[in-house]
Design a protein around this motif. Structure first.
Motif, PDB file in Angstrom:
ATOM      1  N   ILE A   1      24.385 -12.598  -7.016  1.00  0.00           N
ATOM      2  CA  ILE A   1      23.672 -12.529  -5.924  1.00  0.00           C
ATOM      3  C   ILE A   1      22.466 -11.806  -6.156  1.00  0.00           C
ATOM      4  N   SER A   2      21.254 -12.208  -5.689  1.00  0.00           N
ATOM      5  CA  SER A   2      19.988 -11.580  -5.898  1.00  0.00           C
ATOM      6  C   SER A   2      19.488 -10.722  -4.923  1.00  0.00           C
ATOM      7  N   LEU A   3      19.045  -9.520  -5.311  1.00  0.00           N
ATOM      8  CA  LEU A   3      18.456  -8.670  -4.566  1.00  0.00           C
ATOM      9  C   LEU A   3      16.680  -8.348  -4.968  1.00  0.00           C
ATOM     10  N   HIS A   4      16.004  -8.171  -3.863  1.00  0.00           N
ATOM     11  CA  HIS A   4      14.442  -7.816  -4.269  1.00  0.00           C
ATOM     12  C   HIS A   4      14.255  -6.498  -3.379  1.00  0.00           C
ATOM     13  N   LYS A   5      13.363  -5.875  -4.057  1.00  0.00           N
ATOM     14  CA  LYS A   5      12.823  -4.651  -3.525  1.00  0.00           C
ATOM     15  C   LYS A   5      11.413  -4.371  -4.123  1.00  0.00           C
TER      16      LYS A   5
ATOM     17  N   ASP B   1      28.010 -28.752 -16.245  1.00  0.00           N
ATOM     18  CA  ASP B   1      28.377 -27.835 -17.434  1.00  0.00           C
ATOM     19  C   ASP B   1      28.906 -26.451 -16.896  1.00  0.00           C
ATOM     20  N   ALA B   2      30.009 -26.371 -17.039  1.00  0.00           N
ATOM     21  CA  ALA B   2      30.833 -25.054 -16.586  1.00  0.00           C
ATOM     22  C   ALA B   2      30.206 -23.912 -17.191  1.00  0.00           C
ATOM     23  N   SER B   3      29.597 -23.747 -18.070  1.00  0.00           N
ATOM     24  CA  SER B   3      29.196 -22.530 -18.697  1.00  0.00           C
ATOM     25  C   SER B   3      27.818 -22.277 -18.000  1.00  0.00           C
ATOM     26  N   ILE B   4      27.153 -22.962 -17.060  1.00  0.00           N
ATOM     27  CA  ILE B   4      25.710 -22.499 -16.478  1.00  0.00           C
ATOM     28  C   ILE B   4      26.185 -21.451 -15.325  1.00  0.00           C
ATOM     29  N   GLU B   5      25.370 -20.618 -15.429  1.00  0.00           N
ATOM     30  CA  GLU B   5      25.285 -19.159 -14.505  1.00  0.00           C
ATOM     31  C   GLU B   5      24.441 -19.632 -13.174  1.00  0.00           C
ATOM     32  N   THR B   6      25.013 -19.330 -11.944  1.00  0.00           N
ATOM     33  CA  THR B   6      24.347 -19.595 -10.827  1.00  0.00           C
ATOM     34  C   THR B   6      23.998 -18.153 -10.022  1.00  0.00           C
ATOM     35  N   VAL B   7      22.859 -18.140  -9.331  1.00  0.00           N
ATOM     36  CA  VAL B   7      22.153 -17.017  -8.867  1.00  0.00           C
ATOM     37  C   VAL B   7      22.038 -17.345  -7.148  1.00  0.00           C
ATOM     38  N   VAL B   8      22.755 -16.818  -6.361  1.00  0.00           N
ATOM     39  CA  VAL B   8      22.497 -17.148  -4.907  1.00  0.00           C
ATOM     40  C   VAL B   8      21.706 -16.256  -4.423  1.00  0.00           C
ATOM     41  N   CYS B   9      20.848 -16.635  -3.194  1.00  0.00           N
ATOM     42  CA  CYS B   9      19.916 -15.590  -2.728  1.00  0.00           C
ATOM     43  C   CYS B   9      20.538 -14.621  -1.608  1.00  0.00           C
ATOM     44  N   GLY B  10      20.414 -13.143  -2.143  1.00  0.00           N
ATOM     45  CA  GLY B  10      20.648 -12.393  -1.166  1.00  0.00           C
ATOM     46  C   GLY B  10      19.691 -11.888  -0.497  1.00  0.00           C
TER      47      GLY B  10
ATOM     48  N   ILE C   1      25.172  -8.497  -9.527  1.00  0.00           N
ATOM     49  CA  ILE C   1      23.944  -8.410  -8.826  1.00  0.00           C
ATOM     50  C   ILE C   1      22.976  -8.765 -10.039  1.00  0.00           C
ATOM     51  N   CYS C   2      21.943  -9.814  -9.561  1.00  0.00           N
ATOM     52  CA  CYS C   2      20.794  -9.938 -10.180  1.00  0.00           C
ATOM     53  C   CYS C   2      19.681  -9.496  -9.411  1.00  0.00           C
ATOM     54  N   PHE C   3      18.925  -8.296  -9.783  1.00  0.00           N
ATOM     55  CA  PHE C   3      18.012  -7.783  -9.085  1.00  0.00           C
ATOM     56  C   PHE C   3      16.729  -8.528  -9.629  1.00  0.00           C
ATOM     57  N   ASP C   4      16.562  -9.612  -9.147  1.00  0.00           N
ATOM     58  CA  ASP C   4      15.497 -10.580  -9.823  1.00  0.00           C
ATOM     59  C   ASP C   4      13.963 -10.458  -9.407  1.00  0.00           C
ATOM     60  N   GLU C   5      13.787  -9.443  -8.494  1.00  0.00           N
ATOM     61  CA  GLU C   5      12.434  -9.090  -8.226  1.00  0.00           C
ATOM     62  C   GLU C   5      12.405  -7.660  -7.853  1.00  0.00           C
ATOM     63  N   TRP C   6      11.447  -6.782  -8.615  1.00  0.00           N
ATOM     64  CA  TRP C   6      11.364  -5.313  -8.193  1.00  0.00           C
ATOM     65  C   TRP C   6      10.054  -5.012  -9.170  1.00  0.00           C
ATOM     66  N   ASN C   7       9.269  -3.958  -8.230  1.00  0.00           N
ATOM     67  CA  ASN C   7       8.297  -3.510  -8.933  1.00  0.00           C
ATOM     68  C   ASN C   7       7.643  -2.485  -7.792  1.00  0.00           C
ATOM     69  N   VAL C   8       6.713  -1.828  -8.241  1.00  0.00           N
ATOM     70  CA  VAL C   8       5.652  -1.059  -7.330  1.00  0.00           C
ATOM     71  C   VAL C   8       4.622  -2.123  -6.550  1.00  0.00           C
ATOM     72  N   TRP C   9       4.381  -2.090  -5.643  1.00  0.00           N
ATOM     73  CA  TRP C   9       3.359  -3.228  -4.896  1.00  0.00           C
ATOM     74  C   TRP C   9       2.894  -2.492  -3.474  1.00  0.00           C
TER      75      TRP C   9
END
Length: 503
Positions: free
Chosen positions: A238-242, A202-211, A287-295
């Motif tokens: 591309i994903s970022l976590h912090k 499906d060409a309309s799918i969006e993919t997120v690669v790990c940064g 950018i997909c900043f797909d994990e963020w929070n205070v921890w």
């Protein structure tokens, strides 16, 4: 403290993707079991989902949710969570040293997400597994019928496909702690082939690669360059976590970490631009900043507990109690995402319930909003539209992680369809009120229609089952519009949402 702010209708950053206010939930701790799902609870529905938790989630108006991990996904067999519940295997979750009962799998979670009004963003296991299992998962989830995997789904009582458009290609594959950790080129090639297969379906799918798992990784930012050189043309994000903490107790340095995050986003934006130019590519990667929070409150203790315990089922884990200082930080970080929304299209608060989450729920007991719930909710409700390039002239300070940090943090959003401008403001100054003078160029006739504030609380104050509203927003005061300018004062260490009718 004098503070001049310039808001101009034509000075724009760009359109904000609604998914900037997405969320993340993982099979760990009590996020799923004892969080969204607790059969036998007084608030549980006929499927075991907690109605009280569901309502708190609905009130956030979350556009999308990443699932099922996280570190969990890197050793997860998605097939374990389908079919009759009494036949599902109990597995060892290697990421969090606990037992996974698989009583909630893709079909149960999809049912919950539909009730919550949230679009799914699914992650595939590229750690212990690979392309074939990911392709089968896609077919099970998204194909209408007439094939082995789609007909299996239909036999499980789900006639129509879910048509999931967002797919994460693994999780934190740069991290040595990850099951199936890979080198950048190795992972980039696998991600590329998986993305090609998904887009061939499906060409309309969006993919997120790990940064990078965070900007302190020894491979950052070279990881991003190497990975993107392998897969740039076939990925969309591309994903970022912090994650953030204040172990030193230095509040101003804590707030300065928001500036550090801006540098992180800017650096990865540069890596994206470099690879695009090198490959002469026509597509854009965001950018997909797909994990963020205070921890940080219980992080070290939880790490010791995980190493010591004997594979429990859904143990209490990472159940941070957030304070007022954390709420001010989250408000500022959301402002930074708004300012960077030309680069950051998706961002996921991690996580949603119980595990480092804005919502807490006791087993057999109540559910409540943590302090950070409110800035996240207000951004989600009122931060959709056009991000404005807001100019702020105010005193600054230096700290360990950044210099020239503004005491006043302001982000602005113009909802042209609704006819509103919303200003999100944090006064970071520990002692001084901010004397505001905000110009509203291009917004003739602006009227102040709502002012919400969080102020006057001890920085360490928290909410809990017996004091659920100790830290909560109230009606703000002291601001008004005259002669096309918003003027007034806001207290030190306070958060404000100002809604202006500009229709």
């Amino acid at each position: 403290m004098k503070a001049r702010v310039a808001v101009h209708r034509d000075f724009r950053i760009g359109s904000i993707d609604d998914r900037l206010y997405a969320a993340f939930i993982e099979h760990m701790g009590r996020a799923i079991y004892g969080g969204i799902y607790e059969p036998g609870h007084p608030q549980a529905d006929e499927n075991g989902f907690r109605r009280d938790v569901l309502q708190l989630v609905r009130d956030l108006k979350i556009p999308a949710i990443r699932y099922p991990g996280g570190n969990f996904v890197s050793a997860y067999n998605w097939e374990d969570g389908i079919g009759p519940k009494d036949r599902r295997p109990v597995r060892l979750d290697l990421a969090w040293r606990s037992k996974e009962t698989n009583q909630v799998g893709i079909n149960e979670f999809a049912q919950w997400a539909d009730m919550a009004g949230i679009e799914m963003m699914l992650a595939v296991n590229l750690g212990s597994r690979g392309l074939e299992e990911a392709r089968n998962f896609l077919e099970y989830v998204n194909f209408p019928g007439g094939t082995a995997w789609s007909d299996l789904r239909r036999s499980h009582g789900v006639e129509n496909p879910y048509d999931v458009k967002m797919w994460c290609l693994g999780n934190e594959m740069d991290g040595p702690w990850q099951i199936g950790h890979k080198k950048a080129v190795e992972y980039g090639r696998l991600a590329n082939e998986t993305a090609k297969a998904f887009k061939g379906f499906d060409a309309s799918i969006e993919t997120v690669v790990c940064g990078s798992s965070n900007d302190g990784m020894p491979t950052y930012p070279e990881w991003e360059r190497q990975v993107l050189e392998e897969c740039y043309e076939n990925v969309d994000y591309i994903s970022l976590h912090k994650y953030f903490g204040n172990k030193s107790g230095d509040t101003l340095n804590f707030f300065g970490k928001i500036e550090e995050t801006g540098r992180y986003i800017q650096a990865i934006g540069g890596a994206i631009d470099y690879v695009k130019a090198k490959k002469r590519a026509k597509n854009d990667v965001y950018i997909c900043f797909d994990e963020w929070n205070v921890w940080y409150h219980d992080r070290d203790e939880d790490s010791r507990r995980i190493k010591a315990w004997d594979w429990p089922e859904s143990p209490a884990l990472l159940e941070e109690s957030y304070n007022f200082e954390d709420a001010l930080f989250v408000a500022g970080l959301l402002n930074e995402f708004i300012r960077r929304s030309d680069r950051v299209r998706i961002a996921c608060i991690a996580q949603l319930v119980n595990v480092i989450a804005p919502i807490r729920a006791e087993k057999g007991g109540p559910a409540w909003r943590q302090t950070i719930y409110y800035p996240y909710q207000f951004a989600s409700l009122y931060g959709r539209g056009i991000a404005l390039n807001v100019g702020v002239d105010c005193p600054t300070y230096d700290c360990r992680v950044a210099d020239d940090v503004k005491y006043l943090d302001v982000a602005g959003v113009h909802d042209a369809d609704g006819g509103f401008v919303t200003l999100f403001m944090v006064n970071r100054h520990p002692d001084e009120a901010a004397d505001l003078d905000v110009s509203l160029t291009g917004f003739a006739g602006a009227r102040l229609v709502e002012h919400l504030s969080m102020e006057g609380h001890d920085l360490r104050a928290t909410n809990g089952p017996d004091a659920q509203d100790r830290v909560a927003p109230g009606r703000g005061a002291g601001l008004g519009v005259e002669d096309g300018r918003l003027r007034g004062g806001i207290a030190p260490l306070s958060y404000h949402v100002v809604r202006l009718d500009v229709s």
